[in-house]
Write a protein that holds these residues in place. Structure first.
Motif, PDB file in Angstrom:
ATOM      1  N   THR A  24       0.937  -1.065  -0.071  1.00 16.32           N
ATOM      2  CA  THR A  24       0.241   0.044   0.031  1.00 16.32           C
ATOM      3  C   THR A  24       0.936   1.309   0.090  1.00 16.32           C
ATOM      4  O   THR A  24       1.977   1.264   0.303  1.00 16.32           O
ATOM      5  CB  THR A  24      -0.809  -0.046   1.336  1.00 16.32           C
ATOM      6  OG1 THR A  24      -1.858   1.036   1.140  1.00 16.32           O
ATOM      7  CG2 THR A  24      -0.065   0.416   2.597  1.00 16.32           C
ATOM      8  N   ARG A  25       0.272   2.276  -0.390  1.00 19.21           N
ATOM      9  CA  ARG A  25       0.804   3.730  -0.358  1.00 19.21           C
ATOM     10  C   ARG A  25       0.050   4.783   0.444  1.00 19.21           C
ATOM     11  O   ARG A  25      -1.085   4.793   0.413  1.00 19.21           O
ATOM     12  CB  ARG A  25       1.236   4.006  -1.718  1.00 19.21           C
ATOM     13  CG  ARG A  25       1.629   5.509  -1.917  1.00 19.21           C
ATOM     14  CD  ARG A  25       1.789   5.907  -3.369  1.00 19.21           C
ATOM     15  NE  ARG A  25       3.405   5.313  -3.473  1.00 19.21           N
ATOM     16  CZ  ARG A  25       4.071   5.185  -4.572  1.00 19.21           C
ATOM     17  NH1 ARG A  25       3.699   5.534  -5.819  1.00 19.21           N
ATOM     18  NH2 ARG A  25       5.339   4.550  -4.801  1.00 19.21           N
ATOM     19  N   THR A  26       0.769   5.507   1.393  1.00 30.12           N
ATOM     20  CA  THR A  26       0.001   6.505   1.965  1.00 30.12           C
ATOM     21  C   THR A  26       0.350   7.895   1.519  1.00 30.12           C
ATOM     22  O   THR A  26       1.240   7.765   0.484  1.00 30.12           O
ATOM     23  CB  THR A  26       0.318   6.484   3.422  1.00 30.12           C
ATOM     24  OG1 THR A  26       1.610   6.929   3.834  1.00 30.12           O
ATOM     25  CG2 THR A  26       0.211   5.202   3.987  1.00 30.12           C
ATOM     26  N   GLY A  27       0.171   9.007   2.159  1.00 27.45           N
ATOM     27  CA  GLY A  27       0.860  10.322   1.622  1.00 27.45           C
ATOM     28  C   GLY A  27       2.256  10.235   1.636  1.00 27.45           C
ATOM     29  O   GLY A  27       2.687  11.394   0.984  1.00 27.45           O
ATOM     30  N   LYS A  46       8.360  -0.424   5.921  1.00 31.70           N
ATOM     31  CA  LYS A  46       7.899   0.635   5.784  1.00 31.70           C
ATOM     32  C   LYS A  46       8.789   1.596   5.547  1.00 31.70           C
ATOM     33  O   LYS A  46       9.840   1.681   6.214  1.00 31.70           O
ATOM     34  CB  LYS A  46       7.023   1.249   7.190  1.00 31.70           C
ATOM     35  CG  LYS A  46       5.876   0.508   7.446  1.00 31.70           C
ATOM     36  CD  LYS A  46       5.194   1.115   8.801  1.00 31.70           C
ATOM     37  CE  LYS A  46       4.770   2.407   8.882  1.00 31.70           C
ATOM     38  NZ  LYS A  46       4.117   2.655  10.146  1.00 31.70           N
ATOM     39  N   ASN A 145      -6.239   0.777  12.278  1.00 34.40           N
ATOM     40  CA  ASN A 145      -5.227   0.494  13.132  1.00 34.40           C
ATOM     41  C   ASN A 145      -5.287  -0.364  14.126  1.00 34.40           C
ATOM     42  O   ASN A 145      -4.288  -0.419  15.134  1.00 34.40           O
ATOM     43  CB  ASN A 145      -4.710   1.896  13.725  1.00 34.40           C
ATOM     44  CG  ASN A 145      -4.088   3.061  12.730  1.00 34.40           C
ATOM     45  OD1 ASN A 145      -3.485   2.506  11.717  1.00 34.40           O
ATOM     46  ND2 ASN A 145      -3.717   4.048  12.980  1.00 34.40           N
ATOM     47  N   ASP A 157       0.835   1.476  14.407  1.00 32.75           N
ATOM     48  CA  ASP A 157       0.862   2.691  14.005  1.00 32.75           C
ATOM     49  C   ASP A 157       1.255   3.588  14.979  1.00 32.75           C
ATOM     50  O   ASP A 157       0.319   4.105  15.562  1.00 32.75           O
ATOM     51  CB  ASP A 157      -0.206   3.147  12.821  1.00 32.75           C
ATOM     52  CG  ASP A 157       0.258   4.449  12.231  1.00 32.75           C
ATOM     53  OD1 ASP A 157       1.284   5.070  12.426  1.00 32.75           O
ATOM     54  OD2 ASP A 157      -0.536   4.839  11.249  1.00 32.75           O
ATOM     55  N   THR A 173      -6.019  11.413  12.948  1.00 28.87           N
ATOM     56  CA  THR A 173      -6.998  11.194  11.858  1.00 28.87           C
ATOM     57  C   THR A 173      -8.333  11.906  11.909  1.00 28.87           C
ATOM     58  O   THR A 173      -9.139  11.662  13.170  1.00 28.87           O
ATOM     59  CB  THR A 173      -7.201   9.783  11.288  1.00 28.87           C
ATOM     60  OG1 THR A 173      -5.993   8.913  11.270  1.00 28.87           O
ATOM     61  CG2 THR A 173      -8.309   9.567  10.149  1.00 28.87           C
ATOM     62  N   THR A 216      -7.309  13.033   3.183  1.00 32.34           N
ATOM     63  CA  THR A 216      -6.108  12.229   3.317  1.00 32.34           C
ATOM     64  C   THR A 216      -5.136  13.138   4.369  1.00 32.34           C
ATOM     65  O   THR A 216      -4.980  13.991   4.341  1.00 32.34           O
ATOM     66  CB  THR A 216      -5.536  12.055   2.151  1.00 32.34           C
ATOM     67  OG1 THR A 216      -6.306  11.541   0.943  1.00 32.34           O
ATOM     68  CG2 THR A 216      -3.925  11.460   1.970  1.00 32.34           C
TER      69      THR A 216
END
Length: 279
Positions: A24-27, A46, A145, A157, A173, A216
């Motif tokens: 996966t990819r986050t910001g 990560k 999470n 996390d 978040t 996001t």
């Protein structure tokens, strides 16, 4: 500008670790399924995304999380194996079986039984109590999470974790922030009590207390938008969405009080949730 291409399978980012697949990819992060030659098992890597490399605050944030998880040991907290500063900052974590609570509730449409909601809360309290004992608030507790494997919970996390005290508005978040997180200012252990409560509410009811426009997360870990439902309205009682045993409903509702001082302590919440478990 197009997003950078993830590492291909077979890439060896550091000696002894081989990429199997991009997960996966986050910001600001890329997450990979990888193989540890030393441990002879799969693991998770990560790493700061290529287009954010060299940003010192992100490098430090990732490495700080990796060092914490490497040094911590708790049955309900994901385990860290190693943290590497070079050739580029990355951390190696254990591979978890099971599914995130978010996936179970929203993709698989599984609404846990009341006893399972209480047990979920007890285990989250245990992990959070451990973190608080080491001087950290988690500050990003949410269904995404939390991983559940046959009733066993692990919290993920620590990327925005920090000691109690002043914090910028919007840290965490947006949909899950305690009011004091959304507002900005001193944070205490009760911010994580809110996080446990809103996670239990969503697990029990299949939805958040109030509809929230997903955004996001910024790379610095906080949202600069000041329009938060938590500052405009109270969380509804969980009984308005699902019938639960009175003791369990009261425990969840107590977490979502706007005034931090009126929420239970982590220990008090754990005791209330244990009392709600069937004998």
């Amino acid at each position: 500008m197009s997003a950078p291409t993830p590492w291909a399978p077979g890439t060896e980012p550091v000696q002894g670790y081989v990429v199997l697949e991009h997960l996966t990819r986050t910001g600001w992060l890329d997450v990979y399924d990888a193989w540890s030659e030393e441990r002879d098992c799969r693991c998770v890597i990560k790493v700061v995304r290529a287009d954010h490399r060299g940003e010192k605050r992100l490098d430090e944030r990732l490495l700080r999380e990796g060092r914490w998880l490497r040094d911590f040991a708790h049955p309900h907290l994901v385990r860290g194996y190693e943290a590497f500063k070079s050739p580029e900052p990355l951390v190696v974590l254990e591979t978890l079986t099971g599914e995130t609570l978010s996936h179970l509730v929203h993709r698989l449409r599984r609404r846990p039984a009341a006893a399972d909601v209480a047990l979920l809360g007890v285990q989250m309290c245990s992990a959070v109590h451990y973190l608080h004992g080491r001087g950290l608030l988690h500050l990003d507790l949410k269904p995404a999470n939390v991983v559940v494997d046959r009733g066993h919970v692990k919290v993920l996390d620590l990327s925005v974790a920090r000691p109690p005290g002043p914090a910028p508005a919007g840290l965490g978040t947006c949909c899950y922030l305690a009011p004091e997180q959304a507002r900005g200012g001193p944070l205490t252990a009760t911010a994580d009590v809110w996080g446990i409560g809103i996670t239990l509410f969503e697990a029990a009811c299949g939805e958040k207390p109030v509809a929230c426009r997903a955004r996001t997360a910024a790379a610095d870990g906080h949202d600069t938008d000041d329009r938060y439902w938590q500052l405009e309205e109270a969380a509804p009682p969980v009984a308005s969405r699902r019938r639960l045993p009175l003791a369990l409903a009261a425990a969840v509702d107590s977490c979502l009080r706007a005034d931090p001082s009126s929420r239970p302590t982590v220990g008090g919440l754990a005791a209330a949730l244990k009392a709600a478990l069937p004998e």
